[in-house]
Design a protein around this motif. Structure first.
Motif, PDB file in Angstrom:
ATOM      1  N   THR A  42       1.423   4.106  -2.985  1.00 13.11           N
ATOM      2  CA  THR A  42       1.076   5.459  -2.529  1.00 13.11           C
ATOM      3  C   THR A  42       2.292   6.332  -2.892  1.00 13.11           C
ATOM      4  O   THR A  42       1.944   7.483  -3.650  1.00 13.11           O
ATOM      5  CB  THR A  42       0.767   5.609  -1.200  1.00 13.11           C
ATOM      6  OG1 THR A  42      -0.498   4.725  -0.631  1.00 13.11           O
ATOM      7  CG2 THR A  42       0.536   7.147  -0.971  1.00 13.11           C
ATOM      8  N   SER A  43       3.415   5.817  -2.875  1.00 13.60           N
ATOM      9  CA  SER A  43       4.690   6.588  -3.304  1.00 13.60           C
ATOM     10  C   SER A  43       4.501   6.608  -4.850  1.00 13.60           C
ATOM     11  O   SER A  43       4.828   7.500  -5.456  1.00 13.60           O
ATOM     12  CB  SER A  43       5.839   5.563  -2.819  1.00 13.60           C
ATOM     13  OG  SER A  43       5.996   5.633  -1.414  1.00 13.60           O
ATOM     14  N   LEU A  82       2.098   6.803  -6.658  1.00 10.83           N
ATOM     15  CA  LEU A  82       1.056   7.857  -7.134  1.00 10.83           C
ATOM     16  C   LEU A  82       1.638   9.129  -6.907  1.00 10.83           C
ATOM     17  O   LEU A  82       1.356  10.065  -7.715  1.00 10.83           O
ATOM     18  CB  LEU A  82      -0.154   7.648  -6.189  1.00 10.83           C
ATOM     19  CG  LEU A  82      -1.399   6.503  -6.711  1.00 10.83           C
ATOM     20  CD1 LEU A  82      -2.535   6.407  -5.804  1.00 10.83           C
ATOM     21  CD2 LEU A  82      -1.686   6.751  -8.170  1.00 10.83           C
ATOM     22  N   ASN A  83       2.221   9.573  -5.650  1.00 12.01           N
ATOM     23  CA  ASN A  83       2.923  10.817  -5.318  1.00 12.01           C
ATOM     24  C   ASN A  83       3.908  11.064  -6.444  1.00 12.01           C
ATOM     25  O   ASN A  83       3.929  12.278  -6.788  1.00 12.01           O
ATOM     26  CB  ASN A  83       3.403  10.702  -4.108  1.00 12.01           C
ATOM     27  CG  ASN A  83       2.394  10.360  -3.137  1.00 12.01           C
ATOM     28  OD1 ASN A  83       1.175  10.957  -3.141  1.00 12.01           O
ATOM     29  ND2 ASN A  83       2.708  10.173  -1.807  1.00 12.01           N
ATOM     30  N   SER A 141       0.505   0.278  -9.418  1.00 14.23           N
ATOM     31  CA  SER A 141      -0.140  -0.842  -8.944  1.00 14.23           C
ATOM     32  C   SER A 141       0.489  -2.101  -9.567  1.00 14.23           C
ATOM     33  O   SER A 141       0.970  -2.669  -8.861  1.00 14.23           O
ATOM     34  CB  SER A 141      -1.782  -0.859  -9.426  1.00 14.23           C
ATOM     35  OG  SER A 141      -1.719  -0.857 -10.851  1.00 14.23           O
ATOM     36  N   LYS A 147       0.839  -1.140  -0.130  1.00 17.02           N
ATOM     37  CA  LYS A 147       0.058  -0.142  -0.068  1.00 17.02           C
ATOM     38  C   LYS A 147       0.868   1.312  -0.107  1.00 17.02           C
ATOM     39  O   LYS A 147       0.781   2.181  -0.722  1.00 17.02           O
ATOM     40  CB  LYS A 147      -0.867   0.273   1.331  1.00 17.02           C
ATOM     41  CG  LYS A 147      -1.986   1.257   1.290  1.00 17.02           C
ATOM     42  CD  LYS A 147      -2.788   1.086   2.300  1.00 17.02           C
ATOM     43  CE  LYS A 147      -3.724   2.406   2.529  1.00 17.02           C
ATOM     44  NZ  LYS A 147      -4.555   2.334   3.837  1.00 17.02           N
ATOM     45  N   LYS A 148       1.881   1.265   1.097  1.00 15.06           N
ATOM     46  CA  LYS A 148       2.734   2.595   0.992  1.00 15.06           C
ATOM     47  C   LYS A 148       3.653   2.618  -0.559  1.00 15.06           C
ATOM     48  O   LYS A 148       3.765   3.646  -1.028  1.00 15.06           O
ATOM     49  CB  LYS A 148       3.667   2.276   2.269  1.00 15.06           C
ATOM     50  CG  LYS A 148       3.130   2.325   3.477  1.00 15.06           C
ATOM     51  CD  LYS A 148       4.007   2.643   4.548  1.00 15.06           C
ATOM     52  CE  LYS A 148       3.340   2.822   5.991  1.00 15.06           C
ATOM     53  NZ  LYS A 148       4.265   2.737   7.087  1.00 15.06           N
TER      54      LYS A 148
END
Length: 253
Positions: A170-171, A173-174, A241, A166-167
């Motif tokens: 998220t990284s 995506l950022n 993903s 998940k992290k």
């Protein structure tokens, strides 16, 4: 001709000095990709061939050359290639529908004088050709974003191997958020740079804002920019993903 040779020589020297062997492969890949495009155009002129299928095959070859030939086969290029293929399939289906609904295929009124001496009955599907042009215009930006996110996520994983999926996602995506704005603006300014003469012509002909917006030439390019922007937006979560799944799965094994 001399100018072209000198510019090519300067580009080659700079790519070699900065990129080394990878710079040489990058320079050669330009000609390989040009060759793929010429072969694709040759097959598109046959009415029996589907421009959409040919475009997909051409995009696959261009992606393979741009990723595996330049950067060699590794985990980063593999995940970037998979992400690119998924995005191209989704984008192709979307662009075909947009092209058919918007009726942007064919030539605009501004081209009437130049093509009046030629026959337009050439036996090809202009709607599919229009979709092919749009997807070909977006493949470069999609590849750029895919490999950028893949490389960054692999670097994050290398420095923090115990990071959760998940992290890691998220990284990714950022990272993509920072790329999204700059790449979209690049496409936008590339349009205005390439069609600055046309925009000046519109002004000289006293085109109103409504005339410009509704002209086929302008609408086609704006739709191309929007579709390219959609492709860039899609590739970010897809690449994030795919890389998060691949890296965590590799760690578990």
């Amino acid at each position: 001709m001399n100018v072209l040779v000198w510019l090519a020589a300067i580009l080659f020297i700079l790519m070699v000095l900065i990129g080394g062997k990878k710079g040489v492969r990058s320079f050669l890949s330009l000609f390989l990709n040009i060759g793929v495009l010429f072969v694709a155009i040759f097959f598109m002129t046959n009415p029996e061939n589907s421009p959409i299928i040919i475009t997909f095959i051409a995009c696959t070859l261009i992606s393979w050359i741009s990723l595996f030939y330049i950067n060699e086969k590794n985990s980063k290029t593999i995940t970037a290639f998979i992400s690119t293929m998924i995005t191209i399939v989704i984008l192709l289906l979307f662009i075909v529908i947009v092209t058919e609904k918007s009726k942007i295929q064919g030539f605009g009124e501004e081209s009437t004088e130049e093509i009046s001496m030629f026959s337009l009955y050439i036996g090809v599907n202009f709607a599919q050709i229009g979709a092919s042009v749009i997807i070909m215009s977006t493949i470069g930006a999609i590849l750029d974003v895919a490999i950028s996110i893949a490389s960054s996520m692999h670097e994050i994983y290398h420095h923090n191997p115990i990071i959760s999926r998940k992290k890691l996602f998220t990284s990714g995506l950022n990272i993509g958020k920072d790329i999204l704005g700059t790449d979209t603006n690049t496409l936008f300014f590339a349009f205005f740079g390439g069609y600055l003469g046309l925009l000046i012509w519109f002004k000289d002909l006293s085109y109103s804002i409504g005339d410009i917006v509704n002209s086929k030439v302008f609408s086609t390019e704006i739709i191309t920019i929007f579709c390219a922007g959609i492709g860039i937006a899609l590739i970010i979560p897809i690449t994030a993903s795919v890389n998060a799944y691949y890296l965590v799965k590799t760690r578990e094994k």
